[in-house]
Scaffold this motif. Structure first.
Motif, PDB file in Angstrom:
ATOM      1  N   ILE A 279       0.909  -1.265   0.177  1.00 25.19           N
ATOM      2  CA  ILE A 279       0.122  -0.038  -0.031  1.00 25.19           C
ATOM      3  C   ILE A 279       0.721   1.373  -0.035  1.00 25.19           C
ATOM      4  CG2 ILE A 279      -1.834   1.478   1.415  1.00 25.19           C
ATOM      5  CD1 ILE A 279      -2.908  -1.413   2.037  1.00 25.19           C
ATOM      6  N   ILE A 280       1.898   1.334   0.914  1.00 25.76           N
ATOM      7  CA  ILE A 280       2.748   2.458   0.913  1.00 25.76           C
ATOM      8  C   ILE A 280       3.547   2.495  -0.379  1.00 25.76           C
ATOM      9  CG2 ILE A 280       4.741   3.479   2.276  1.00 25.76           C
ATOM     10  CD1 ILE A 280       3.905   1.856   4.881  1.00 25.76           C
ATOM     11  N   ASN A 281       4.133   1.467  -0.871  1.00 23.60           N
ATOM     12  CA  ASN A 281       4.704   1.631  -2.110  1.00 23.60           C
ATOM     13  C   ASN A 281       4.238   2.105  -3.148  1.00 23.60           C
ATOM     14  OD1 ASN A 281       6.991   0.266  -0.754  1.00 23.60           O
ATOM     15  ND2 ASN A 281       6.492  -1.812  -1.812  1.00 23.60           N
ATOM     16  N   CYS A 282       2.881   2.256  -3.339  1.00 18.15           N
ATOM     17  CA  CYS A 282       2.236   2.800  -4.523  1.00 18.15           C
ATOM     18  C   CYS A 282       2.276   4.401  -4.411  1.00 18.15           C
ATOM     19  CB  CYS A 282       0.532   2.655  -4.744  1.00 18.15           C
ATOM     20  SG  CYS A 282       0.145   0.906  -5.223  1.00 18.15           S
ATOM     21  N   ALA A 283       2.374   4.812  -3.259  1.00 19.50           N
ATOM     22  CA  ALA A 283       2.403   6.378  -2.808  1.00 19.50           C
ATOM     23  C   ALA A 283       4.038   6.704  -3.116  1.00 19.50           C
ATOM     24  CB  ALA A 283       2.328   6.761  -1.316  1.00 19.50           C
ATOM     25  N   LYS A 284       4.703   5.978  -3.342  1.00 16.88           N
ATOM     26  CA  LYS A 284       6.136   6.387  -3.989  1.00 16.88           C
ATOM     27  C   LYS A 284       6.069   6.900  -5.546  1.00 16.88           C
ATOM     28  CE  LYS A 284       8.627   3.290  -0.877  1.00 16.88           C
ATOM     29  NZ  LYS A 284       9.597   2.004  -0.873  1.00 16.88           N
ATOM     30  N   ILE A 285       5.268   6.058  -6.352  1.00 15.51           N
ATOM     31  CA  ILE A 285       5.050   6.142  -7.953  1.00 15.51           C
ATOM     32  C   ILE A 285       5.143   7.739  -8.234  1.00 15.51           C
ATOM     33  CG2 ILE A 285       4.110   5.225  -9.909  1.00 15.51           C
ATOM     34  CD1 ILE A 285       3.252   2.789  -8.059  1.00 15.51           C
ATOM     35  N   ILE A 286       4.281   8.498  -7.678  1.00 18.21           N
ATOM     36  CA  ILE A 286       4.174   9.667  -7.965  1.00 18.21           C
ATOM     37  C   ILE A 286       4.043  10.716  -6.774  1.00 18.21           C
ATOM     38  CG2 ILE A 286       3.065   9.837 -10.298  1.00 18.21           C
ATOM     39  CD1 ILE A 286       0.291  10.091  -8.913  1.00 18.21           C
ATOM     40  N   ASP A 287       4.545  11.694  -7.054  1.00 18.28           N
ATOM     41  CA  ASP A 287       4.965  12.843  -5.662  1.00 18.28           C
ATOM     42  C   ASP A 287       3.756  13.488  -5.654  1.00 18.28           C
ATOM     43  OD1 ASP A 287       6.039  14.240  -3.906  1.00 18.28           O
ATOM     44  OD2 ASP A 287       7.067  15.384  -5.097  1.00 18.28           O
ATOM     45  N   LYS A 288       2.840  12.974  -4.566  1.00 18.98           N
ATOM     46  CA  LYS A 288       1.666  14.023  -4.274  1.00 18.98           C
ATOM     47  C   LYS A 288       1.360  13.931  -2.782  1.00 18.98           C
ATOM     48  CE  LYS A 288       0.332  13.575  -8.578  1.00 18.98           C
ATOM     49  NZ  LYS A 288      -0.042  14.806  -9.703  1.00 18.98           N
ATOM     50  N   PRO A 289       0.578  14.902  -1.988  1.00 16.14           N
ATOM     51  CA  PRO A 289       0.511  14.907  -0.604  1.00 16.14           C
ATOM     52  C   PRO A 289      -0.088  13.737  -0.293  1.00 16.14           C
ATOM     53  CG  PRO A 289      -0.276  16.958  -1.835  1.00 16.14           C
ATOM     54  CD  PRO A 289       0.216  15.920  -2.788  1.00 16.14           C
ATOM     55  N   ILE A 290       0.293  13.357   0.979  1.00 19.54           N
ATOM     56  CA  ILE A 290      -0.261  12.083   1.400  1.00 19.54           C
ATOM     57  C   ILE A 290      -0.806  12.184   2.734  1.00 19.54           C
ATOM     58  CG2 ILE A 290       0.352   9.763   2.521  1.00 19.54           C
ATOM     59  CD1 ILE A 290       2.897   9.753   0.611  1.00 19.54           C
ATOM     60  N   ILE A 291      -2.402  11.891   2.844  1.00 10.13           N
ATOM     61  CA  ILE A 291      -2.978  12.181   4.073  1.00 10.13           C
ATOM     62  C   ILE A 291      -3.230  10.505   4.637  1.00 10.13           C
ATOM     63  CG2 ILE A 291      -5.037  12.698   5.021  1.00 10.13           C
ATOM     64  CD1 ILE A 291      -3.454  15.241   4.526  1.00 10.13           C
ATOM     65  N   ILE A 292      -2.606  10.515   6.081  1.00 17.54           N
ATOM     66  CA  ILE A 292      -2.872   9.207   6.389  1.00 17.54           C
ATOM     67  C   ILE A 292      -4.383   9.050   7.295  1.00 17.54           C
ATOM     68  CG2 ILE A 292      -2.037   7.595   8.463  1.00 17.54           C
ATOM     69  CD1 ILE A 292       0.653   9.249   8.289  1.00 17.54           C
ATOM     70  N   GLU A 293      -4.986   8.047   6.885  1.00 14.11           N
ATOM     71  CA  GLU A 293      -6.191   7.693   7.594  1.00 14.11           C
ATOM     72  C   GLU A 293      -6.512   6.854   8.298  1.00 14.11           C
ATOM     73  OE1 GLU A 293      -9.647   9.627   4.740  1.00 14.11           O
ATOM     74  OE2 GLU A 293      -9.210   7.782   3.991  1.00 14.11           O
ATOM     75  N   SER A 294      -5.313   6.218   8.916  1.00 16.59           N
ATOM     76  CA  SER A 294      -5.445   5.045   9.681  1.00 16.59           C
ATOM     77  C   SER A 294      -6.209   5.315  11.074  1.00 16.59           C
ATOM     78  CB  SER A 294      -4.026   4.610  10.302  1.00 16.59           C
ATOM     79  OG  SER A 294      -3.173   4.460   9.011  1.00 16.59           O
ATOM     80  N   GLU A 295      -7.212   4.511  11.707  1.00 18.08           N
ATOM     81  CA  GLU A 295      -7.995   5.001  12.629  1.00 18.08           C
ATOM     82  C   GLU A 295      -7.476   4.160  14.156  1.00 18.08           C
ATOM     83  OE1 GLU A 295     -12.379   4.963  13.604  1.00 18.08           O
ATOM     84  OE2 GLU A 295     -12.271   4.123  11.744  1.00 18.08           O
ATOM     85  N   PHE A 296      -7.289   5.030  15.059  1.00 22.66           N
ATOM     86  CA  PHE A 296      -6.534   4.598  16.219  1.00 22.66           C
ATOM     87  C   PHE A 296      -8.000   4.095  16.980  1.00 22.66           C
ATOM     88  CE2 PHE A 296      -3.391   7.403  13.992  1.00 22.66           C
ATOM     89  CZ  PHE A 296      -2.534   6.442  14.172  1.00 22.66           C
ATOM     90  N   GLU A 297      -7.285   3.129  18.042  1.00 23.18           N
ATOM     91  CA  GLU A 297      -8.210   2.474  19.126  1.00 23.18           C
ATOM     92  C   GLU A 297      -8.222   3.341  20.337  1.00 23.18           C
ATOM     93  OE1 GLU A 297     -10.473   0.106  18.052  1.00 23.18           O
ATOM     94  OE2 GLU A 297      -9.609   0.312  16.171  1.00 23.18           O
ATOM     95  N   ALA A 298      -9.682   3.331  20.858  1.00 20.93           N
ATOM     96  CA  ALA A 298      -9.425   3.922  22.408  1.00 20.93           C
ATOM     97  C   ALA A 298      -8.484   3.664  23.094  1.00 20.93           C
ATOM     98  CB  ALA A 298     -10.732   3.699  22.978  1.00 20.93           C
ATOM     99  N   SER A 299      -7.950   2.499  23.036  1.00 19.33           N
ATOM    100  CA  SER A 299      -6.976   2.066  23.868  1.00 19.33           C
ATOM    101  C   SER A 299      -5.418   2.437  23.650  1.00 19.33           C
ATOM    102  CB  SER A 299      -6.663   0.359  24.063  1.00 19.33           C
ATOM    103  OG  SER A 299      -6.479   0.000  22.488  1.00 19.33           O
ATOM    104  N   ASP A 300      -5.369   3.169  22.449  1.00 18.15           N
ATOM    105  CA  ASP A 300      -4.246   3.598  21.952  1.00 18.15           C
ATOM    106  C   ASP A 300      -3.779   5.061  22.498  1.00 18.15           C
ATOM    107  OD1 ASP A 300      -3.376   1.651  19.923  1.00 18.15           O
ATOM    108  OD2 ASP A 300      -4.389   2.329  18.490  1.00 18.15           O
ATOM    109  N   SER A 301      -2.623   5.356  22.231  1.00 22.35           N
ATOM    110  CA  SER A 301      -2.466   6.699  22.882  1.00 22.35           C
ATOM    111  C   SER A 301      -1.595   7.401  21.701  1.00 22.35           C
ATOM    112  CB  SER A 301      -1.373   6.763  23.962  1.00 22.35           C
ATOM    113  OG  SER A 301      -0.056   6.288  23.659  1.00 22.35           O
ATOM    114  N   THR A 302      -1.011   8.630  21.960  1.00 17.30           N
ATOM    115  CA  THR A 302      -0.629   9.402  20.993  1.00 17.30           C
ATOM    116  C   THR A 302       1.083   8.707  20.490  1.00 17.30           C
ATOM    117  OG1 THR A 302       0.499  10.506  22.687  1.00 17.30           O
ATOM    118  CG2 THR A 302      -1.461  11.513  21.297  1.00 17.30           C
TER     119      THR A 302
END
Ligand SMILES: [Zn+2]
Length: 241
Positions: free
Chosen positions: A203-226
């Motif tokens: 998934i990450i490798n595809c973002a290397k093919i062309i240079d565009k801004p990248i927005i990370i949408e990974s959702e964190f759990e209630a048990s996660d911290s910063t």
């Protein structure tokens, strides 16, 4: 940030920690900033969130790249509710010097309502395997023939959900290198899991093919911290090198 990738624009959707912190709080933005991001996507969960934007206005000022994800509780049709909303969105877009708005195309009943708001760069997003339209290359070839002034946010998580080989994502990139204005990135198991957990480098490798801004949408759990946010950012950044 490393010198050789200093041009890379990368950051989070501002709602990724919503399970443990109010997205519309200065504390949330400051937590995201711990990752040295230079980009942010303001994600409106509901059109009613408009009134909350002023709370974070000051804290998002210094990002180099800002996009706005339009809410999914509107049908985007030609009525007062939508025009009042889009007028306010355009005012907000100008006030924060935003770079792009993105909307889910499967909920837009009338794309022409956006034509009045021509001070914004407009993009649609490819949909995931749970949706019934706007998933495949052919859907967008047809769409862009009619709607030439629209652009594309290529969601690599959604591409993966439709074709884990990522051949489809690569085809989008080779056919629409200019239409694509931004990537959405996150891991895919069921929805938007962090990539440091799923380890889906394809998934990450595809973002290397062309240079565009990248927005990370990974959702964190209630048990996660910063800490998890920082871990996710570093995992993606290290694998983008
Ligand atoms: Zn989206």
């Amino acid at each position: 940030m490393d010198k050789n990738i200093r041009e890379l624009l990368i950051g989070f959707s501002h709602g990724v920690c919503h399970k443990f912190i109010d997205p519309f709080s200065v504390e949330n933005i400051n937590n995201l900033k711990n990752s040295k991001i230079n980009a942010i996507e303001i994600h409106l969960h509901s059109y009613k969130d408009l009134s909350k934007l002023k709370i974070i206005n000051e804290s998002i000022k210094d990002f180099k790249y800002k996009s706005i994800h339009l809410p999914c509780d509107l049908k985007y049709e030609d009525d007062d509710l939508n025009h009042n909303f889009l007028k306010k969105i355009q005012d907000y877009y100008i006030s924060i010097n935003a770079n792009l708005i993105v909307v889910h195309p499967d909920i837009v009943l009338d794309f022409s309502i956006f034509d009045k708001y021509n001070l914004m760069i407009k993009a649609v997003e490819n949909m995931d395997n749970k949706k019934s339209s706007f998933k495949y290359l052919e859907d967008f070839k047809m769409f862009f023939e009619t709607y030439k002034n629209w652009n594309l946010v290529l969601d690599l998580n959604h591409s993966y959900s439709n074709d884990p080989s990522m051949d489809s994502a690569k085809a989008f990139i080779s056919i629409f290198p200019d239409k694509i204005k931004q990537f959405h990135i996150s891991g895919f198991e069921y929805l938007h899991e962090p990539l440091f957990k799923t380890k889906q480098l394809e998934i990450i490798n595809c973002a290397k093919i062309i240079d565009k801004p990248i927005i990370i949408e990974s959702e964190f759990e209630a048990s996660d911290s910063t800490d998890a946010v920082l871990k996710e950012f570093n995992f993606i950044l290290n694998n983008l090198r």
